[in-house]
Design a protein around this motif. Structure first.
Motif, PDB file in Angstrom:
ATOM      1  N   THR A 267     -19.002 105.035  88.431  1.00  0.00           N
ATOM      2  CA  THR A 267     -19.037 104.500  87.074  1.00  0.00           C
ATOM      3  C   THR A 267     -20.157 104.868  86.191  1.00  0.00           C
ATOM      4  N   GLU A 268     -21.181 105.369  86.909  1.00  0.00           N
ATOM      5  CA  GLU A 268     -22.338 106.097  86.135  1.00  0.00           C
ATOM      6  C   GLU A 268     -22.491 107.508  86.154  1.00  0.00           C
ATOM      7  N   TYR A 269     -22.806 108.109  85.292  1.00  0.00           N
ATOM      8  CA  TYR A 269     -22.987 109.600  85.333  1.00  0.00           C
ATOM      9  C   TYR A 269     -24.182 109.986  84.719  1.00  0.00           C
ATOM     10  N   GLY A 270     -24.915 111.001  85.445  1.00  0.00           N
ATOM     11  CA  GLY A 270     -26.001 111.644  84.515  1.00  0.00           C
ATOM     12  C   GLY A 270     -25.408 112.677  83.650  1.00  0.00           C
ATOM     13  N   ILE A 271     -26.359 112.954  82.649  1.00  0.00           N
ATOM     14  CA  ILE A 271     -25.710 114.112  81.848  1.00  0.00           C
ATOM     15  C   ILE A 271     -26.385 115.452  82.368  1.00  0.00           C
ATOM     16  N   VAL A 272     -25.619 116.287  82.264  1.00  0.00           N
ATOM     17  CA  VAL A 272     -26.176 117.808  82.793  1.00  0.00           C
ATOM     18  C   VAL A 272     -25.760 118.799  81.884  1.00  0.00           C
ATOM     19  N   ASP A 273     -26.436 119.797  81.718  1.00  0.00           N
ATOM     20  CA  ASP A 273     -26.025 120.979  80.741  1.00  0.00           C
ATOM     21  C   ASP A 273     -25.006 121.840  81.156  1.00  0.00           C
TER      22      ASP A 273
ATOM     23  N   ILE C  36     -21.186 119.191  88.029  1.00  0.00           N
ATOM     24  CA  ILE C  36     -22.066 118.706  89.042  1.00  0.00           C
ATOM     25  C   ILE C  36     -21.945 117.162  89.239  1.00  0.00           C
ATOM     26  N   ASN C  37     -21.834 116.530  87.838  1.00  0.00           N
ATOM     27  CA  ASN C  37     -22.019 115.010  88.057  1.00  0.00           C
ATOM     28  C   ASN C  37     -20.600 114.220  88.044  1.00  0.00           C
ATOM     29  N   PHE C  38     -19.560 115.123  87.845  1.00  0.00           N
ATOM     30  CA  PHE C  38     -18.187 114.693  87.891  1.00  0.00           C
ATOM     31  C   PHE C  38     -17.471 115.105  89.186  1.00  0.00           C
ATOM     32  N   LYS C  39     -18.011 115.852  89.895  1.00  0.00           N
ATOM     33  CA  LYS C  39     -16.910 116.617  90.949  1.00  0.00           C
ATOM     34  C   LYS C  39     -16.678 115.530  92.195  1.00  0.00           C
ATOM     35  N   ASP C  40     -17.582 114.517  92.340  1.00  0.00           N
ATOM     36  CA  ASP C  40     -17.265 113.380  93.458  1.00  0.00           C
ATOM     37  C   ASP C  40     -16.229 112.647  92.803  1.00  0.00           C
ATOM     38  N   ALA C  41     -16.356 112.168  91.765  1.00  0.00           N
ATOM     39  CA  ALA C  41     -15.134 111.195  91.060  1.00  0.00           C
ATOM     40  C   ALA C  41     -14.016 111.914  91.060  1.00  0.00           C
ATOM     41  N   LEU C  42     -13.859 113.198  90.481  1.00  0.00           N
ATOM     42  CA  LEU C  42     -12.486 113.972  90.591  1.00  0.00           C
ATOM     43  C   LEU C  42     -12.142 114.563  91.599  1.00  0.00           C
ATOM     44  N   SER C  43     -12.965 114.369  92.596  1.00  0.00           N
ATOM     45  CA  SER C  43     -12.229 114.995  94.049  1.00  0.00           C
ATOM     46  C   SER C  43     -12.140 113.984  95.113  1.00  0.00           C
ATOM     47  N   ALA C  44     -12.187 112.614  94.824  1.00  0.00           N
ATOM     48  CA  ALA C  44     -12.203 111.641  95.689  1.00  0.00           C
ATOM     49  C   ALA C  44     -10.834 111.421  96.312  1.00  0.00           C
ATOM     50  N   GLU C  45      -9.923 111.776  95.526  1.00  0.00           N
ATOM     51  CA  GLU C  45      -8.193 111.396  95.856  1.00  0.00           C
ATOM     52  C   GLU C  45      -7.401 112.673  95.565  1.00  0.00           C
ATOM     53  N   ASN C  46      -8.317 113.890  95.110  1.00  0.00           N
ATOM     54  CA  ASN C  46      -7.541 114.922  94.485  1.00  0.00           C
ATOM     55  C   ASN C  46      -8.178 115.933  94.897  1.00  0.00           C
ATOM     56  N   GLN C  47      -7.497 117.038  95.047  1.00  0.00           N
ATOM     57  CA  GLN C  47      -7.980 118.475  95.186  1.00  0.00           C
ATOM     58  C   GLN C  47      -8.619 119.018  93.907  1.00  0.00           C
ATOM     59  N   LEU C  48      -9.908 119.073  93.456  1.00  0.00           N
ATOM     60  CA  LEU C  48     -10.501 119.598  92.514  1.00  0.00           C
ATOM     61  C   LEU C  48     -10.982 121.059  92.360  1.00  0.00           C
ATOM     62  N   ILE C  49     -10.532 121.801  91.583  1.00  0.00           N
ATOM     63  CA  ILE C  49     -10.637 123.257  91.576  1.00  0.00           C
ATOM     64  C   ILE C  49     -11.596 123.425  90.196  1.00  0.00           C
ATOM     65  N   LEU C  50     -12.646 124.331  90.352  1.00  0.00           N
ATOM     66  CA  LEU C  50     -13.423 124.525  89.366  1.00  0.00           C
ATOM     67  C   LEU C  50     -13.321 126.084  89.029  1.00  0.00           C
ATOM     68  N   LEU C  51     -13.560 126.720  87.917  1.00  0.00           N
ATOM     69  CA  LEU C  51     -13.414 127.788  87.707  1.00  0.00           C
ATOM     70  C   LEU C  51     -14.523 128.469  86.633  1.00  0.00           C
ATOM     71  N   ASP C  52     -14.967 129.581  87.068  1.00  0.00           N
ATOM     72  CA  ASP C  52     -15.642 130.310  85.796  1.00  0.00           C
ATOM     73  C   ASP C  52     -14.706 131.347  85.296  1.00  0.00           C
ATOM     74  N   PHE C  53     -14.291 131.213  83.812  1.00  0.00           N
ATOM     75  CA  PHE C  53     -13.574 132.314  83.411  1.00  0.00           C
ATOM     76  C   PHE C  53     -14.435 133.542  83.245  1.00  0.00           C
ATOM     77  N   PHE C  54     -13.730 134.536  82.982  1.00  0.00           N
ATOM     78  CA  PHE C  54     -14.551 135.830  82.460  1.00  0.00           C
ATOM     79  C   PHE C  54     -15.600 135.481  81.514  1.00  0.00           C
ATOM     80  N   ASP C  55     -17.039 135.942  81.568  1.00  0.00           N
ATOM     81  CA  ASP C  55     -17.876 135.989  80.593  1.00  0.00           C
ATOM     82  C   ASP C  55     -18.524 134.424  80.898  1.00  0.00           C
ATOM     83  N   GLN C  56     -18.119 133.674  81.831  1.00  0.00           N
ATOM     84  CA  GLN C  56     -19.098 132.557  82.193  1.00  0.00           C
ATOM     85  C   GLN C  56     -19.367 132.371  83.559  1.00  0.00           C
ATOM     86  N   GLY C  57     -20.610 131.593  83.716  1.00  0.00           N
ATOM     87  CA  GLY C  57     -21.288 131.320  85.015  1.00  0.00           C
ATOM     88  C   GLY C  57     -21.272 132.698  85.988  1.00  0.00           C
TER      89      GLY C  57
END
Lengths: 273, 273, 273, 273
Positions: A267-273, C36-57
């Motif tokens: 329920t708590e989230y830091g803020i990240v860039d 980074i701050n969201f991935k624990d919550a979003l992957s607790a009961e799900n497969q969470l996939i993150l992607l850098d699009f072209f010109d990102q990351g």
């Protein structure tokens, strides 16, 4: 499909599924039966508990007038009966009022709180609307027309008018013409007249999701803004084009919002860039 | 303080001041008397005309049920009686409905149109709310509680509750207990049931000011959005924190909006850098 | 922490957890690192996939200008690479635009769709705002001040100004002064200029959750109203007092809304009395 | 078409018509020339006074940076020059800020106050948006794209894009490429950075009309809610589907609202049944 005894009365409840427990606090005109279309979704990953409050469904009636406090204490009794330490409460309107009072009085028994279409107090305006309901109670059609249209957004009522009209006949002939039901409704309505947790909102520490509806003409959006301002760990979402009966108008959002908020592990989230 | 005969009935109206003429089209529960606090402001630079529609104030009652069309034709009769070629109409709710029908039927007699808290049609939702009013008509307190609170924004009602309560006693004891008045109210309410100009909004060519109120629970904001979309030369303003009875809740805005829109000499503006 | 090859380019993605798969479609200035701050919550009961699009990351840059279609096809390539038949997509702004195009082009590979702060097309207004961004790209502070404040609600920006200001220095000195990053941003911004699925919204059949924010000044609420009107199986919620960067301003609602909507087992509900 | 000397500078103003005097306080990018299409309507029954503030139009430039206080004092100087005891002020954005400061500092010289798209203070958010403007000032197209689109509602900008585009060329080639103009704009923008009357709103006793616009992304609606809450004798109306440049988007409402509020003879109304 279970009863337990409390204070000399038979209390009806239902329980389904396993997982983090969710107890639904009915709106004033509802009962456990109201949840027939929702219980599969809400119990898929959770223990879902439904309850008929005093003067609702299969729970005993109360003969003398009472205040909402007896309903709040009934929630506690049910938790004790089921050996549940901490509960997630989902209240709708009258049930949301009970949820807020429970959050203040029995804070250590509460996990998270979800409030649909709920106010912080019964203002003179809302009380007088309730009194109009009660003054119409001896005429089933009058009671229907005084209570039901205003509960829905005009859009929903007009677009589903055929269904509304069929249901009207059922309600008028079977439900609102039943003197025992109507006496219960009158007591339930009066039990909320003195409701006021406005000055105690600061005591609510539970993570709270507040859901307001753009076309709610019973507990308008301003009421939820007050809750959001007063409850420190609260989140606020608005359902556009939706009335006071948001669970019927937006059933998929109703279940999604509950499950997402109750089940998210963080329920708590830091803020990240 | 004048009467004229129309269709065998005595019609009551009042006229004040000189200038571009403004005719106020009353809301359903109003009469010429309702304007006592507004008439100085509205007649300072204009000819202000007030009118009791059939079943209102000092105009004769109609014994048989009618539709709003007789009221629309009454507007025309008054204009003819007063030798007014083109009129500026200001309609409130029921009166706004009459104004829109007049704009369609007698377009060449209309100058500008101002609509407060007005809908394009009586939807099933609005009709059923009106039926609840009529079913409560034999019980003055029930009628009061069914019709009055919902007309005001909760904020106004609660903040002015003392005044509301004093007025309640007057209305319940003197007005809503008068069977002749209540029979009139019933006919007026029914006369609006078939109202529908939705498909004719495109025919309204008059410069039109549409005023909606954020907390209007009788003719909610969506209704004025429909009017604004349908009427080609329309302007739209919203009064925040205001209910259906906007003239009582925002009297200074009520008069300012009317006078500004009716008296401005220019309605088309180029755009300049 | 994985790469795969696609069309001669190295594509970076991350995958966490097990369960119904959720692929996040980044907003324009984001990367996998943003979660980074969201991935624990979003992957607790799900497969969470993150992607850098072209010109990102960490995904390769594209040297020549492209349209969003290459990003849409990249989503498909990732699904094929991971052997995922049907995916739940969560798009933020630019990512929401990609999600809608994917829903039209590869409908059979889509399960549910969640859209935060998304429009149906790049209007001249939005395009010109993007062009202002690009014209400021050679001056890091100018770029910061042109893009960042307007992304947030005034309330959030002012209340978190200390954090904003610290981050400003980081962004200005490290990120917006990096010519490679800025060239990427320019191409990404231009790639959205021709975006327009307005006439194809009717082809989107997936259950869709549309999330708008009251103080979104990049893709204002009107845009989400258009999506809601055009997408048949869509639900719509509004986040009050929230800006375009809703994931940062309301992280708990962000995760709750996604998880509730993606994981609820039932999307159709009958209506019961 | 007149000048007067003030503090060693030439001040330009225009005056038209007879009646209750109205002085327009320009927005930041405006001048007396901006009112060419409005002056007939606004001077029909009133004395209309237009003024170029320092660094606007034909009034002298200031070479050193100043604060808004010099503009506020300039208003007083003009009133003295014209022998006007009490004035009705109409401020737009920057001009509204001046109007509020005048209302606090020279309360006895103020009759009524009309505020379009005005805030109570320059928050960090608004200040940083202004700084983005100034950082773009050496590139005319950048300045245009950074300042102009966001001033308008997306709807207005997109529907009038052809006109916008033609005007863009004019502004870019003639106005924003004029270094003297741009230096003036920079000083004007900086002069507002320290603006803050939030704690002095209680001192404003004049009858005040506050006009907010639903799609104002420079001084959003929340700002006008703050003004309405803080100014005791204030009225509040909202223009739906309208941006920060409300005078250009809604010219008929702009003139109507001013004339109605300034000219109505009565500002207090009793309540009647």
């Amino acid at each position: 499909m279970s009863f337990f005894d409390y204070d000399g009365k038979k209390i009806y409840y239902e329980a389904y599924g396993q997982g983090k427990p969710i107890l639904i606090l009915n709106g004033i005109m509802m009962s456990t039966f109201s949840w027939i279309n929702f219980k599969d979704a809400l119990s898929a990953e959770n223990q879902l508990i439904l309850l008929d409050f005093f003067d609702q469904g299969q729970t005993d009636k109360l003969e003398e007038q009472y205040t909402q406090e007896v309903q709040v204490d009934l929630i506690l009794a049910l938790l004790d009966h089921l050996n549940i330490d901490k509960i997630n409460l989902v209240g709708i309107s009258y049930g949301g009022e009970l949820g807020l009072q429970f959050a203040v009085k029995y804070a250590d028994r509460l996990d998270r709180l979800v409030l649909f279409n709920t106010a912080a107090k019964t203002s003179p305006w809302l009380r007088d609307i309730g009194r109009a309901w009660n003054l119409s109670k001896d005429d089933p059609l009058n009671y229907y027309l005084t209570t039901i249209p205003i509960i829905y957004s005009p859009k929903f009522y007009n677009e589903n008018y055929k269904w509304m009209d069929a249901r009207k006949n059922l309600l008028v002939e079977k439900v609102f013409s039943d003197k025992i039901f109507m006496d219960s409704m009158e007591r339930l309505t009066i039990s909320a007249e003195g409701y006021d947790v406005l000055d105690k909102l600061g005591e609510v520490k539970a993570d709270t999701l507040i859901v307001g509806a753009e076309n709610d003409y019973i507990t308008p959006l301003n009421e939820q803004k007050i809750l959001n301002k007063g409850i420190v760990n609260s989140q606020f979402v608005i359902l556009p084009d939706t009335g006071h009966g948001s669970m019927y108008e937006r059933p998929l959002l109703f279940t999604s919002l509950i499950l997402g908020f109750v089940n998210v592990i963080q329920t708590e989230y830091g803020i990240v860039d």
